[in-house]
Design a protein around this motif. Structure first.
Motif, PDB file in Angstrom:
ATOM      1  N   ALA A  62      59.515 100.759  79.621  1.00  0.00           N
ATOM      2  CA  ALA A  62      58.217 100.685  80.302  1.00  0.00           C
ATOM      3  C   ALA A  62      57.377 101.919  79.976  1.00  0.00           C
ATOM      4  N   ASP A  63      58.025 103.080  79.863  1.00  0.00           N
ATOM      5  CA  ASP A  63      57.316 104.304  79.497  1.00  0.00           C
ATOM      6  C   ASP A  63      56.688 104.171  78.110  1.00  0.00           C
ATOM      7  N   ALA A  64      57.451 103.616  77.178  1.00  0.00           N
ATOM      8  CA  ALA A  64      56.949 103.439  75.810  1.00  0.00           C
ATOM      9  C   ALA A  64      55.803 102.428  75.778  1.00  0.00           C
ATOM     10  N   LEU A  65      55.899 101.396  76.590  1.00  0.00           N
ATOM     11  CA  LEU A  65      54.833 100.400  76.656  1.00  0.00           C
ATOM     12  C   LEU A  65      53.551 101.015  77.213  1.00  0.00           C
ATOM     13  N   ILE A  66      53.664 101.797  78.271  1.00  0.00           N
ATOM     14  CA  ILE A  66      52.502 102.476  78.852  1.00  0.00           C
ATOM     15  C   ILE A  66      51.887 103.433  77.829  1.00  0.00           C
ATOM     16  N   THR A  67      52.727 104.153  77.102  1.00  0.00           N
ATOM     17  CA  THR A  67      52.231 105.068  76.080  1.00  0.00           C
ATOM     18  C   THR A  67      51.492 104.305  74.990  1.00  0.00           C
ATOM     19  N   ASN A  68      52.050 103.183  74.571  1.00  0.00           N
ATOM     20  CA  ASN A  68      51.415 102.368  73.541  1.00  0.00           C
ATOM     21  C   ASN A  68      50.055 101.860  74.019  1.00  0.00           C
ATOM     22  N   LEU A  69      49.971 101.437  75.259  1.00  0.00           N
ATOM     23  CA  LEU A  69      48.686 100.980  75.803  1.00  0.00           C
ATOM     24  C   LEU A  69      47.676 102.125  75.831  1.00  0.00           C
ATOM     25  N   ALA A  70      48.115 103.319  76.186  1.00  0.00           N
ATOM     26  CA  ALA A  70      47.216 104.473  76.201  1.00  0.00           C
ATOM     27  C   ALA A  70      46.720 104.794  74.790  1.00  0.00           C
ATOM     28  N   ILE A  71      47.595 104.696  73.811  1.00  0.00           N
ATOM     29  CA  ILE A  71      47.200 104.933  72.425  1.00  0.00           C
ATOM     30  C   ILE A  71      46.183 103.886  71.980  1.00  0.00           C
ATOM     31  N   ARG A  72      46.399 102.633  72.384  1.00  0.00           N
ATOM     32  CA  ARG A  72      45.489 101.551  71.993  1.00  0.00           C
ATOM     33  C   ARG A  72      44.095 101.705  72.579  1.00  0.00           C
ATOM     34  N   CYS A  73      43.951 102.444  73.659  1.00  0.00           N
ATOM     35  CA  CYS A  73      42.598 102.663  74.200  1.00  0.00           C
ATOM     36  C   CYS A  73      42.096 104.059  73.824  1.00  0.00           C
ATOM     37  N   ASP A  74      42.699 104.647  72.788  1.00  0.00           N
ATOM     38  CA  ASP A  74      42.255 105.915  72.208  1.00  0.00           C
ATOM     39  C   ASP A  74      42.312 107.097  73.169  1.00  0.00           C
ATOM     40  N   ALA A  75      43.278 107.086  74.075  1.00  0.00           N
ATOM     41  CA  ALA A  75      43.454 108.232  74.974  1.00  0.00           C
ATOM     42  C   ALA A  75      44.017 109.409  74.186  1.00  0.00           C
ATOM     43  N   ASP A  76      43.582 110.593  74.533  1.00  0.00           N
ATOM     44  CA  ASP A  76      44.127 111.804  73.926  1.00  0.00           C
ATOM     45  C   ASP A  76      45.354 112.289  74.680  1.00  0.00           C
ATOM     46  N   TYR A  77      45.351 112.050  76.008  1.00  0.00           N
ATOM     47  CA  TYR A  77      46.432 112.515  76.872  1.00  0.00           C
ATOM     48  C   TYR A  77      46.875 111.411  77.813  1.00  0.00           C
ATOM     49  N   LEU A  78      48.132 111.475  78.183  1.00  0.00           N
ATOM     50  CA  LEU A  78      48.700 110.582  79.184  1.00  0.00           C
ATOM     51  C   LEU A  78      49.227 111.466  80.310  1.00  0.00           C
TER      52      LEU A  78
END
Length: 102
Positions: A62-78
């Protein structure tokens, strides 16, 4: 609700639809799970000697999925309270472990 929207804007926090982020341009569910594996595999376990149960913590699926979603919306930080994210090794995004920063 206006106060909440103003807070999000002032903090630079964006709200996105995870369902939309997990679909490709044709509307089909994309390879988001497979891409999450690419985030999870290089992650390192983190040792915390003060932990009550197990001193080792690591990123989970789930952590990896959340990280992937953050990357897909061009977030710099999580930003997270989960110290397991300290093991994230990604050139695309960095983590902020909230208890360690604030």
């Amino acid at each position: 609700m206006d106060d909440f929207d103003e807070f999000l804007e002032n903090m630079g926090i964006g709200l996105v639809d995870a369902d939309l982020l997990s679909r490709d341009s044709s509307g089909m569910i994309s390879d988001i799970i497979q891409k999450s594996e690419d985030i999870l595999i290089p992650a390192s376990p983190i040792y915390n000697p003060r932990a009550m149960k197990c001193p080792w913590t690591a990123m989970g699926g789930a952590d990896a999925l959340i990280t992937n979603l953050a990357i897909r919306c061009d977030a710099d930080y999580l930003a997270t309270f989960d110290r397991g994210f300290k093991g994230l090794n990604s050139p695309y995004i960095s983590t902020i472990i909230v208890p360690e920063v604030y």
